[in-house]
Design an enzyme around this catalytic site. Structure first.
Site, PDB file in Angstrom:
ATOM      1  N   SER A  19       0.855  -1.180   0.000  1.00 13.74           N
ATOM      2  CA  SER A  19       0.000   0.000   0.000  1.00 13.74           C
ATOM      3  C   SER A  19       0.898   1.241   0.000  1.00 13.74           C
ATOM      4  O   SER A  19       1.883   1.299   0.736  1.00 13.74           O
ATOM      5  CB  SER A  19      -0.871  -0.021   1.258  1.00 13.74           C
ATOM      6  N   ALA A  21       2.822   2.117  -2.415  1.00 14.38           N
ATOM      7  CA  ALA A  21       4.011   1.920  -3.261  1.00 14.38           C
ATOM      8  C   ALA A  21       3.947   2.791  -4.514  1.00 14.38           C
ATOM      9  O   ALA A  21       4.983   3.178  -5.058  1.00 14.38           O
ATOM     10  CB  ALA A  21       4.149   0.444  -3.648  1.00 14.38           C
ATOM     11  N   LYS A  23       1.199   2.053  -7.033  1.00 13.05           N
ATOM     12  CA  LYS A  23       0.517   1.280  -8.070  1.00 13.05           C
ATOM     13  C   LYS A  23      -0.560   2.112  -8.781  1.00 13.05           C
ATOM     14  O   LYS A  23      -0.582   2.211 -10.004  1.00 13.05           O
ATOM     15  CB  LYS A  23      -0.132   0.022  -7.461  1.00 13.05           C
ATOM     16  N   SER A  91      -2.214  -7.482  -3.991  1.00 21.19           N
ATOM     17  CA  SER A  91      -2.034  -8.896  -4.386  1.00 21.19           C
ATOM     18  C   SER A  91      -0.781  -9.501  -3.755  1.00 21.19           C
ATOM     19  O   SER A  91       0.194  -9.793  -4.446  1.00 21.19           O
ATOM     20  CB  SER A  91      -2.037  -9.050  -5.914  1.00 21.19           C
TER      21      SER A  91
END
Ligand code: ADP
Length: 191
Positions: A19, A21, A23, A91
């Site tokens: 979380s 990072a 993305k 994920s």
């Protein structure tokens, strides 16, 4: 061995990482670039999927696995139909990412991007204030703090974002897609 992509198939660009990072931020920059190159793009963002397709699921291993299995299945169907599918979801479990890859590769290329920003940097950014709460013990099963994150062993790209701007990170992703021939290079595309 993955099957050859079906004619007319798209691809899946799967961002995994902690979380905070980066993305979602990187995916949001890559998305219009793929549209500019003629793809119909679908973006399955973990936070958004949890308000629709996976509404009601929590963060136990079982619920996370169900969530990722659903995203994997939907992304394989969309890619088969020709879409460029962007997934941005923590994920954290290798087995489920592998399962998603297996489903997708029956039809289309699967490109796994590990957004490998270290925990300390994610916690420093803390865009949603979640790390502060997790370190204070207010959130159970928080990835990287009180739940595991299994690093991808063999991703198509490992992207360290510390010291980069989001557009610089997105440019590295596009470059890698060109290298993998998932996207035609800009020079070819323009000629
Ligand atoms: P995730 O989707 O992985 O949980 P977000 O994209 O929501 O992460 O948040 C990442 C945060 O890090 C944002 O506030 C973003 O502006 C910041 N950031 C700083 N540098 C970068 C970078 N190089 N790439 C992506 N995000 C970055």
């Amino acid at each position: 061995m993955p099957a050859l992509p079906a004619p007319g198939a798209g691809f899946v660009l799967w961002f995994t990482g902690l979380s905070g990072a980066g993305k979602t931020t990187i995916a949001n920059i890559v998305e219009p670039e793929l549209e500019r190159r003629g793809f119909v793009v679908d973006h399955l963002d973990g936070d958004i999927v949890r308000t629709h397709l996976s509404k009601g699921l929590g963060f136990s291993k079982e619920d996370r696995d169900t969530n990722i299995a659903r995203i994997g299945w939907v992304s394989s169907r969309l890619a088969r139909a020709g879409a460029a599918v962007i997934v941005s979801a923590i994920s954290p479990y290798e087995e489920l990412r592998r399962h998603a890859r297996g489903l997708v590769e029956q039809h289309a290329p699967f490109v796994e991007i590990h957004v490998a920003t270290p925990l300390e940097e994610c916690a420093r950014r803390d865009p949603k204030g979640l790390y502060a709460a997790a370190f204070a013990g207010e959130i159970d099963e928080f990835t990287g703090v009180s739940a595991p994150y299994e690093e991808p062993r063999d991703p198509e790209l490992r992207l360290e974002t510390t010291g980069l701007t989001p557009p610089e990170s997105a440019a590295i992703v596009i470059e890698r897609l060109e290298e993998l021939n998932v996207l035609p290079s800009r020079v070819e595309a323009e000629s």
